[in-house]
Structures are given as C-alpha cells and as structure tokens.
Scaffold this active site. Structure first.
Site, PDB file in Angstrom:
ATOM      1  N   CYS A 112       0.811  -1.234   0.000  1.00  0.00           N
ATOM      2  CA  CYS A 112       0.000   0.000   0.000  1.00  0.00           C
ATOM      3  C   CYS A 112       0.838   1.274   0.000  1.00  0.00           C
ATOM      4  CB  CYS A 112      -0.950   0.005   1.187  1.00  0.00           C
ATOM      5  SG  CYS A 112      -2.154  -1.310   1.085  1.00  0.00           S
TER       6      CYS A 112
ATOM      7  N   HIS B  96      -3.339   7.239   2.587  1.00  0.00           N
ATOM      8  CA  HIS B  96      -3.742   5.940   2.044  1.00  0.00           C
ATOM      9  C   HIS B  96      -5.101   5.587   2.665  1.00  0.00           C
ATOM     10  CE1 HIS B  96      -3.910   1.849   0.861  1.00  0.00           C
ATOM     11  NE2 HIS B  96      -3.703   1.370   2.068  1.00  0.00           N
TER      12      HIS B  96
ATOM     13  N   ASN C 190     -10.289   0.223  -0.348  1.00  0.00           N
ATOM     14  CA  ASN C 190      -8.827   0.262  -0.376  1.00  0.00           C
ATOM     15  C   ASN C 190      -8.346  -0.273  -1.724  1.00  0.00           C
ATOM     16  OD1 ASN C 190      -6.091  -0.098  -0.038  1.00  0.00           O
ATOM     17  ND2 ASN C 190      -6.243  -1.119   1.954  1.00  0.00           N
TER      18      ASN C 190
HETATM   19  O1  UT7 Z   1      -3.963  -1.209   3.459  1.00  0.00           O
HETATM   20  C1  UT7 Z   1      -3.050  -2.138   3.988  1.00  0.00           C
HETATM   21  C2  UT7 Z   1      -3.010  -2.105   5.447  1.00  0.00           C
HETATM   22  N1  UT7 Z   1      -4.198  -2.625   6.002  1.00  0.00           N
HETATM   23  C3  UT7 Z   1      -4.815  -1.991   6.982  1.00  0.00           C
HETATM   24  O2  UT7 Z   1      -4.407  -0.937   7.370  1.00  0.00           O
HETATM   25  C4  UT7 Z   1      -6.016  -2.676   7.593  1.00  0.00           C
HETATM   26  C5  UT7 Z   1      -5.965  -2.565   9.093  1.00  0.00           C
HETATM   27  N2  UT7 Z   1      -7.026  -3.290   9.774  1.00  0.00           N
HETATM   28  C6  UT7 Z   1      -8.324  -2.918   9.730  1.00  0.00           C
HETATM   29  O3  UT7 Z   1      -8.684  -1.991   9.035  1.00  0.00           O
HETATM   30  C7  UT7 Z   1      -9.305  -3.610  10.636  1.00  0.00           C
HETATM   31  O4  UT7 Z   1      -8.583  -4.430  11.537  1.00  0.00           O
HETATM   32  C8  UT7 Z   1     -10.359  -4.474   9.901  1.00  0.00           C
HETATM   33  C9  UT7 Z   1     -11.317  -3.571   9.157  1.00  0.00           C
HETATM   34  C10 UT7 Z   1      -9.676  -5.423   8.954  1.00  0.00           C
HETATM   35  C11 UT7 Z   1     -11.165  -5.270  10.924  1.00  0.00           C
HETATM   36  O5  UT7 Z   1     -11.754  -4.397  11.896  1.00  0.00           O
HETATM   37  P1  UT7 Z   1     -11.564  -4.655  13.455  1.00  0.00           P
HETATM   38  O6  UT7 Z   1     -12.302  -3.589  14.118  1.00  0.00           O
HETATM   39  O7  UT7 Z   1     -10.091  -4.772  13.724  1.00  0.00           O
HETATM   40  O8  UT7 Z   1     -12.307  -6.022  13.643  1.00  0.00           O
HETATM   41  P2  UT7 Z   1     -11.749  -7.376  14.252  1.00  0.00           P
HETATM   42  O9  UT7 Z   1     -10.914  -8.096  13.262  1.00  0.00           O
HETATM   43  O10 UT7 Z   1     -11.201  -7.109  15.603  1.00  0.00           O
HETATM   44  O11 UT7 Z   1     -13.095  -8.182  14.433  1.00  0.00           O
HETATM   45  C12 UT7 Z   1     -14.109  -7.789  15.388  1.00  0.00           C
HETATM   46  C13 UT7 Z   1     -15.282  -8.720  15.275  1.00  0.00           C
HETATM   47  C14 UT7 Z   1     -14.900 -10.196  15.269  1.00  0.00           C
HETATM   48  O12 UT7 Z   1     -15.941 -10.908  15.913  1.00  0.00           O
HETATM   49  P3  UT7 Z   1     -15.786 -11.376  17.436  1.00  0.00           P
HETATM   50  O13 UT7 Z   1     -14.574 -12.265  17.443  1.00  0.00           O
HETATM   51  O14 UT7 Z   1     -15.621 -10.121  18.222  1.00  0.00           O
HETATM   52  O15 UT7 Z   1     -17.076 -12.083  17.679  1.00  0.00           O
HETATM   53  C15 UT7 Z   1     -14.869 -10.560  13.806  1.00  0.00           C
HETATM   54  O16 UT7 Z   1     -15.126 -11.922  13.578  1.00  0.00           O
HETATM   55  O17 UT7 Z   1     -15.926  -8.486  14.014  1.00  0.00           O
HETATM   56  C16 UT7 Z   1     -16.012  -9.721  13.279  1.00  0.00           C
HETATM   57  N3  UT7 Z   1     -15.884  -9.407  11.864  1.00  0.00           N
HETATM   58  C17 UT7 Z   1     -16.923  -9.055  11.105  1.00  0.00           C
HETATM   59  N4  UT7 Z   1     -18.244  -8.906  11.399  1.00  0.00           N
HETATM   60  C18 UT7 Z   1     -19.045  -8.517  10.386  1.00  0.00           C
HETATM   61  C19 UT7 Z   1     -14.774  -9.395  11.103  1.00  0.00           C
HETATM   62  N5  UT7 Z   1     -15.074  -9.042   9.845  1.00  0.00           N
HETATM   63  C20 UT7 Z   1     -16.407  -8.826   9.829  1.00  0.00           C
HETATM   64  C21 UT7 Z   1     -17.291  -8.425   8.826  1.00  0.00           C
HETATM   65  N6  UT7 Z   1     -18.605  -8.282   9.157  1.00  0.00           N
HETATM   66  N7  UT7 Z   1     -16.905  -8.170   7.566  1.00  0.00           N
END
Ligand code: UT7
Length: 332
Positions: free
Chosen positions: A116, A256, A286
């Site tokens: 990225c 970004h 993204n």
């Molecule tokens: O561009 C390259 C660099 N990349 C980045 O900068 C991305 C950085 N990371 C992020 O933007 C975020 O971590 C994500 C958007 C990928 C995920 O968001 P988060 O707030 O970190 O969510 P999480 O992975 O901690 O998941 C929270 C909960 C989980 O459920 P439990 O375990 O709390 O029950 C996930 O299973 O949300 C669940 N979850 C979803 N729920 C609905 C994960 N993805 C989804 C989804 N829809 N699409």
C-alpha cells in the site's frame, strides 16, 4: 546552482464502473452495512469486470487522461514506474505492458512493489531521476486489481478492497515547488501479518495451494491496524517537524485509504481538521497502490499553486512513509 525539484504537473485516474456495495456483500458473506461502515468507513468499491482485463488496462486509462490534460504524447515519456501488487503477469513488468499499450516508445519502465506504500515509494524514486537531471518526464502510476487476489468468502478481507488506478506526471522545476521531502520506512518482520501465501518462488502454484486458498490476501486485521495507526501518524508528524510545518500550514492530508479510523487518528495527531483530509474510501474502499493518486485526481481542481500537501501511507511489508509536496500549479 539552482536546485531542480520534481513537480507533479498532471494527474489522471480511472475506476471501473461496477459498484460492489455493502448491500451486495451482505448477500455474499456474513456481514452488514452497519458493521462495514462503522469499522472501516467503506460503502462501496469498484470492481474491474471483463475477461482478459488487468491492472495495465486501468493504468492505460489513467495515463492517457494525464497526457491529454498536459497536452503531450506518450512518446515524450522518459520513464514509467508502475506501483502495484497485482501485476498483469509475474513477468514481464506491467510497466512494460503499459508502455507498449500507450505507445511510450522512448520510455523505459519497471514495476515497484511496496504494497500500500508503493505509490509513495514510486514518487520518491521517480523524483530522484528528475532531480538528477537525467529525465524530464516521469510517470508514476499506482493501481491494483485487488479483486483478482481477494477471497469473496472471507468477510475479513473482501469488504475492504477495490480496484482502481491513478497516475501523476513528474517534471523538473527550478521553482521552490514540487516534491520537497520524503521519508520512507520498512520493517520486513511485519510480513507475517499481511501477505499472499503462495504463487511466489517459495511456494509456487499447485493444486494444493489453490485448494487451500493461498493465492488470496491473508491479513491479521487487528495487528495490522495497530502498526498502521501508530506508524502512519508518527511518520506524518516526523515530516511536518523536519520541514517546520505547523498544522495551519497544511492544505491537505492525502492519506492511504485503508480504514477511516486510521486516517482519523493520523489527522488528529497532525492537528489537521476533517475538512483538510482527502477521503474517498467510502466510494472506492482500499485500492492499495491506487488510493493516493486517485485522491489527487479527484481533488485536483481544489488545489492551488503553493498548497502544502502531506501524503502518507502504511501497508504490507510492513512499509510506510510520508511525502511533503508543495503543489506546483493552479488547476484550470
Ligand atoms: O492497506 C493495507 C493495510 N491494512 C490496513 O491498514 C487494515 C488494518 N485493519 C483494519 O482496518 C481492521 O482491523 C479491519 C477492518 C480489517 C477489521 O476491523 P476490526 O475492528 O479490527 O475487527 P476485528 O478483526 O477485531 O473483528 C471484530 C469482530 C470479530 O468478531 P468477534 O470475534 O468479536 O465475535 C470478527 O469476527 O468483528 C467480526 N468481523 C466481522 N463482522 C461482520 C470481522 N469481519 C467482519 C465483517 N462483518 N466483515
């Protein structure tokens, strides 16, 4: 001797027509518009449809627009750097394919891969060719067909990424405008959290790797988020301090577009208000190497000569960085 700087003198962009909305994603994986919007800021992303189309096809559109706006022809380009993680082919370089498709018969070109942060690495590299006096017209194109490496059954990644491409033209200037400063960083130990497991020389494609879905983006979102939020803000503040820039001096932060929460945190650390942040994540998600040049393309008509811009990115590798640009022209 007067210092030669590299100035952006034209910008082009291209996004495919098809819109993959959060509502459509709700029918594909267990997710919701509410979750995606609140956690990422994304509402829809564009997808390149059509047999045989790849990153180069989007790049051609963006570059042809840029050339038209500047009133020059492709054979005037000296160098073309293509920043992408989704090349048309493993080899030859997508830059070679693009130069052939647009008729840049006098240019040499190569691909640059820094996930990225690729576009920022590309501008840093391209500006050195200009500053050295070696070249007069350098195109930096950043873009990805992320849909080609996304598993649309994985709700953690498929909601984030989209397809798109943007390009800038760098030309020499003796005025005190253009690329003023660049800080690029990387830490390869971060590769564990964001990568594609197979398809490279360590693990070439096989029936096994395809069955195991190892040709898609693998991301440990939370871990990447933590590194991104700290490092993108740190490097943005570092470039401000190194150039004696106060928040009032900054016209736009051009971040970004990975997650609106990362962008908000960066802007806050810089003391920059929302009205000074270029944000198109809602529309495009993204697009990896495409995010920053697509922002410049969309905001170009608001930019004035002398405006101070801070470009910042964080991505796989890990790679991250920041560029300070003093905008070189008033848009027509
Ligand atoms: O561009 C390259 C660099 N990349 C980045 O900068 C991305 C950085 N990371 C992020 O933007 C975020 O971590 C994500 C958007 C990928 C995920 O968001 P988060 O707030 O970190 O969510 P999480 O992975 O901690 O998941 C929270 C909960 C989980 O459920 P439990 O375990 O709390 O029950 C996930 O299973 O949300 C669940 N979850 C979803 N729920 C609905 C994960 N993805 C989804 C989804 N829809 N699409």
């Amino acid at each position: 001797m007067t210092k030669i700087r590299a100035a952006i003198t034209s910008v082009g962009g291209y996004v495919p027509e098809y819109r993959l909305t959060n509502k459509i994603l709700e029918t594909m994986v267990d997710t919701s518009d509410e979750w995606i919007t609140s956690r990422t800021g994304i509402k829809e992303r564009r997808i390149l449809k059509g047999e045989g189309l790849g990153t180069s096809d989007m790049a051609v559109e963006a570059i042809n627009l840029l050339l038209k706006k500047r009133g020059i022809s492709a054979d005037e380009i000296d160098l073309l750097i293509c920043c992408t993680v989704t090349p048309d082919l493993t080899f030859p370089a997508t830059a070679n394919i693009i130069t052939d498709k647009i008729g840049a018969i006098n240019a040499f070109g190569f691909d640059l891969m820094a996930a990225c942060s690729g576009f920022l690495y590309g501008v840093t590299t391209g500006s050195k060719y200009i500053e050295s006096g070696l070249y007069k017209k350098v195109v930096i194109v950043g873009g990805d067909k992320m849909s080609s490496i996304i598993d649309y059954e994985d709700r953690q990644t498929c909601i984030i990424f989209g397809d798109g491409c943007g390009a800038v033209l760098l030309e020499p200037t003796e005025e005190d405008h253009g690329v003023m400063d660049c800080i690029m960083k990387s830490d390869g130990s971060g590769r564990a959290y964001l990568h594609q497991k197979a398809g490279g020389s360590v693990k070439p494609a096989s029936y096994k790797t395809i069955d195991a879905k190892e040709h898609f983006v693998y991301q440990e979102g939370q871990a990447v988020f933590k590194f991104a939020v700290t490092n993108m803000a740190d490097v943005s503040v570092e470039i401000m301090e190194r150039n004696n820039l106060k928040s009032d001096d900054i016209r736009f932060l051009v971040p970004h577009q990975a997650n609106k929460r990362i962008i908000d945190a960066t802007a806050k650390r810089m003391g920059v208000g929302n009205e000074k942040v270029m944000l198109n994540i809602e529309k495009y998600g993204n697009t990896t190497n495409g995010t920053i040049p697509l922002c410049l393309w969309e905001w170009e008509n608001q930019l004035k000569k002398g405006d101070n811009l801070i470009l910042s990115a964080f991505g796989g590798g890990f790679t991250w960085g920041s560029i300070y640009i003093k905008w070189a022209y008033d848009s027509k």
